[in-house]
Each structure stands twice: as C-alpha cells, then as structure tokens.
Write a protein that holds these residues in place. Structure first.
Motif, mmCIF file in Angstrom:
data_model
loop_
_atom_site.group_PDB
_atom_site.id
_atom_site.type_symbol
_atom_site.label_atom_id
_atom_site.label_comp_id
_atom_site.label_asym_id
_atom_site.label_seq_id
_atom_site.Cartn_x
_atom_site.Cartn_y
_atom_site.Cartn_z
ATOM 1 N N GLY A 137 -53.370 7.499 -16.083
ATOM 2 C CA GLY A 137 -53.928 8.853 -16.082
ATOM 3 C C GLY A 137 -54.278 9.400 -17.445
ATOM 4 O O GLY A 137 -54.324 10.622 -17.624
ATOM 5 N N ALA A 138 -54.549 8.535 -18.414
ATOM 6 C CA ALA A 138 -54.910 8.999 -19.760
ATOM 7 C C ALA A 138 -56.104 9.947 -19.678
ATOM 8 O O ALA A 138 -57.119 9.636 -19.085
ATOM 9 N N GLY A 139 -55.941 11.125 -20.258
ATOM 10 C CA GLY A 139 -57.006 12.112 -20.267
ATOM 11 C C GLY A 139 -57.116 12.933 -18.990
ATOM 12 O O GLY A 139 -57.868 13.896 -18.942
ATOM 13 N N ASP A 140 -56.385 12.551 -17.956
ATOM 14 C CA ASP A 140 -56.454 13.267 -16.682
ATOM 15 C C ASP A 140 -55.169 13.999 -16.338
ATOM 16 O O ASP A 140 -55.134 14.770 -15.381
ATOM 17 N N THR A 141 -54.093 13.725 -17.072
ATOM 18 C CA THR A 141 -52.807 14.361 -16.795
ATOM 19 C C THR A 141 -52.252 14.944 -18.087
ATOM 20 O O THR A 141 -52.755 14.651 -19.175
ATOM 21 N N ASP A 142 -51.197 15.722 -17.957
ATOM 22 C CA ASP A 142 -50.576 16.268 -19.167
ATOM 23 C C ASP A 142 -49.876 15.134 -19.917
ATOM 24 O O ASP A 142 -49.626 14.059 -19.364
ATOM 25 N N GLU A 143 -49.556 15.369 -21.175
ATOM 26 C CA GLU A 143 -49.003 14.335 -22.048
ATOM 27 C C GLU A 143 -47.692 13.746 -21.528
ATOM 28 O O GLU A 143 -47.511 12.537 -21.518
ATOM 29 N N ALA A 144 -46.776 14.597 -21.079
ATOM 30 C CA ALA A 144 -45.473 14.117 -20.611
ATOM 31 C C ALA A 144 -45.625 13.215 -19.386
ATOM 32 O O ALA A 144 -44.990 12.159 -19.295
ATOM 33 N N THR A 145 -46.475 13.613 -18.441
ATOM 34 C CA THR A 145 -46.705 12.806 -17.240
ATOM 35 C C THR A 145 -47.345 11.480 -17.611
ATOM 36 O O THR A 145 -46.942 10.421 -17.127
ATOM 37 N N PHE A 146 -48.356 11.536 -18.494
ATOM 38 C CA PHE A 146 -49.020 10.302 -18.926
ATOM 39 C C PHE A 146 -48.030 9.343 -19.578
ATOM 40 O O PHE A 146 -47.976 8.170 -19.231
ATOM 41 N N LEU A 147 -47.239 9.839 -20.544
ATOM 42 C CA LEU A 147 -46.316 8.959 -21.260
ATOM 43 C C LEU A 147 -45.281 8.345 -20.326
ATOM 44 O O LEU A 147 -44.958 7.158 -20.434
ATOM 45 N N SER A 148 -44.779 9.117 -19.401
ATOM 46 C CA SER A 148 -43.808 8.609 -18.429
ATOM 47 C C SER A 148 -44.434 7.521 -17.554
ATOM 48 O O SER A 148 -43.852 6.444 -17.358
ATOM 49 N N THR A 149 -45.635 7.795 -17.048
ATOM 50 C CA THR A 149 -46.333 6.823 -16.196
ATOM 51 C C THR A 149 -46.696 5.575 -16.980
ATOM 52 O O THR A 149 -46.567 4.458 -16.487
ATOM 53 N N TYR A 150 -47.161 5.761 -18.223
ATOM 54 C CA TYR A 150 -47.533 4.633 -19.071
ATOM 55 C C TYR A 150 -46.328 3.722 -19.310
ATOM 56 O O TYR A 150 -46.410 2.501 -19.138
ATOM 57 N N LEU A 151 -45.206 4.304 -19.700
ATOM 58 C CA LEU A 151 -44.001 3.522 -19.960
ATOM 59 C C LEU A 151 -43.560 2.764 -18.711
ATOM 60 O O LEU A 151 -43.240 1.571 -18.771
ATOM 61 N N GLN A 152 -43.578 3.428 -17.577
ATOM 62 C CA GLN A 152 -43.188 2.790 -16.319
ATOM 63 C C GLN A 152 -44.135 1.631 -15.985
ATOM 64 O O GLN A 152 -43.684 0.547 -15.602
ATOM 65 N N THR A 153 -45.419 1.836 -16.156
ATOM 66 C CA THR A 153 -46.411 0.793 -15.861
ATOM 67 C C THR A 153 -46.225 -0.414 -16.778
ATOM 68 O O THR A 153 -46.247 -1.558 -16.330
ATOM 69 N N VAL A 154 -46.019 -0.167 -18.076
ATOM 70 C CA VAL A 154 -45.817 -1.257 -19.035
ATOM 71 C C VAL A 154 -44.549 -2.036 -18.699
ATOM 72 O O VAL A 154 -44.545 -3.275 -18.720
ATOM 73 N N GLU A 155 -43.473 -1.335 -18.385
ATOM 74 C CA GLU A 155 -42.220 -2.018 -18.053
ATOM 75 C C GLU A 155 -42.348 -2.834 -16.770
ATOM 76 O O GLU A 155 -41.800 -3.927 -16.673
ATOM 77 N N GLU A 156 -43.085 -2.335 -15.780
ATOM 78 C CA GLU A 156 -43.299 -3.082 -14.542
ATOM 79 C C GLU A 156 -44.098 -4.360 -14.801
ATOM 80 O O GLU A 156 -43.833 -5.394 -14.206
ATOM 81 N N ARG A 157 -45.071 -4.284 -15.683
ATOM 82 C CA ARG A 157 -45.933 -5.442 -15.959
ATOM 83 C C ARG A 157 -45.316 -6.444 -16.926
ATOM 84 O O ARG A 157 -45.478 -7.645 -16.778
ATOM 85 N N TYR A 158 -44.652 -5.930 -17.975
ATOM 86 C CA TYR A 158 -44.240 -6.808 -19.072
ATOM 87 C C TYR A 158 -42.738 -6.831 -19.324
ATOM 88 O O TYR A 158 -42.281 -7.519 -20.229
ATOM 89 N N GLY A 159 -41.982 -6.059 -18.569
ATOM 90 C CA GLY A 159 -40.537 -6.020 -18.770
ATOM 91 C C GLY A 159 -40.143 -4.846 -19.643
ATOM 92 O O GLY A 159 -40.962 -4.146 -20.205
ATOM 93 N N LYS A 160 -38.839 -4.656 -19.750
ATOM 94 C CA LYS A 160 -38.262 -3.540 -20.502
ATOM 95 C C LYS A 160 -38.640 -3.651 -21.983
ATOM 96 O O LYS A 160 -38.592 -4.731 -22.564
ATOM 97 N N LEU A 161 -39.021 -2.522 -22.560
ATOM 98 C CA LEU A 161 -39.347 -2.494 -23.978
ATOM 99 C C LEU A 161 -38.078 -2.489 -24.810
ATOM 100 O O LEU A 161 -37.102 -1.837 -24.446
ATOM 101 N N GLU A 162 -38.108 -3.191 -25.905
ATOM 102 C CA GLU A 162 -36.945 -3.245 -26.803
ATOM 103 C C GLU A 162 -37.356 -2.666 -28.139
ATOM 104 O O GLU A 162 -38.418 -2.957 -28.651
ATOM 105 N N GLU A 163 -36.493 -1.863 -28.697
ATOM 106 C CA GLU A 163 -36.759 -1.292 -30.020
ATOM 107 C C GLU A 163 -36.390 -2.303 -31.083
ATOM 108 O O GLU A 163 -35.407 -3.016 -30.960
ATOM 109 N N GLU A 164 -37.212 -2.330 -32.149
ATOM 110 C CA GLU A 164 -36.892 -3.193 -33.289
ATOM 111 C C GLU A 164 -35.824 -2.526 -34.135
ATOM 112 O O GLU A 164 -35.816 -1.323 -34.302
#
Length: 97
Positions: A69-96
């Motif tokens: 929803g980039a550009g179509d939703t508010d920032e908080a909703t986009f970031l939450s959805t983006y993180l969830q989508t990335v984790e579903e596709r590529y696994g949990k993100l790890e901080e360096e």
C-alpha cells in the motif's frame, strides 16, 4: 509522421519534488520495465536523484511496495504491512550488531 520531440515539457522529480524540464529528467518505471511503452505513463527523477539511486537489482521490491500500500495508506499502516510482507516472503529480519 513522428510527433514533435520538443522537450520543453516540465515534469516533477518523484524523489525531491523539484520541477525540471523533461530533457533534464530520467524516466522511472515502478514496474521495472521502462522499455515496454504501450499504455504507460512514466514518472521522472532529476539527474542528481537518479545518480543517488542504488542501481542494484531490486527483485521484488516494487511488487512488495505496491502490495503493502505504498502511497495509498498512512505511514504506520504501510510500514507494518511492509514488514509483515517481507517477513512472510524472506523470513524474520535480523538486526546487525
């Protein structure tokens, strides 16, 4: 006969918002296929913003952005959805560390 290629048209850089002449801009296609010009409206980047871009392959980035929803939703909703989508596709993100 070919249409006039007069480049006095003004476009807006999608990165910085500056108004620039079309001749001073670079075409940007969010679907990654700038050569297929049928039924397409391009967005533009000024030359400095285009130079600053990472030119490495971005595989599914645009697809994930659109799906999130980039550009179509508010920032908080986009970031939450983006993180969830990335984790579903590529696994949990790890901080360096």
């Amino acid at each position: 006969m070919w249409p006039s290629r007069s480049r006095t048209e003004t476009v807006t850089c999608l990165a910085c918002g500056d108004q620039i002449t079309r001749s001073m801009a670079r075409e940007y296609d969010k679907h990654g296929d700038r050569w297929d010009r049928k039924h397409k409206a391009f967005e533009y980047l000024c030359k400095p913003c285009h130079t600053d871009l990472c030119h490495y392959p971005r595989t599914d980035l645009e697809e994930v952005l659109v799906e999130s929803g980039a550009g179509d939703t508010d920032e908080a909703t986009f970031l939450s959805t983006y993180l969830q989508t990335v984790e579903e596709r590529y696994g949990k993100l790890e901080e360096e560390s």
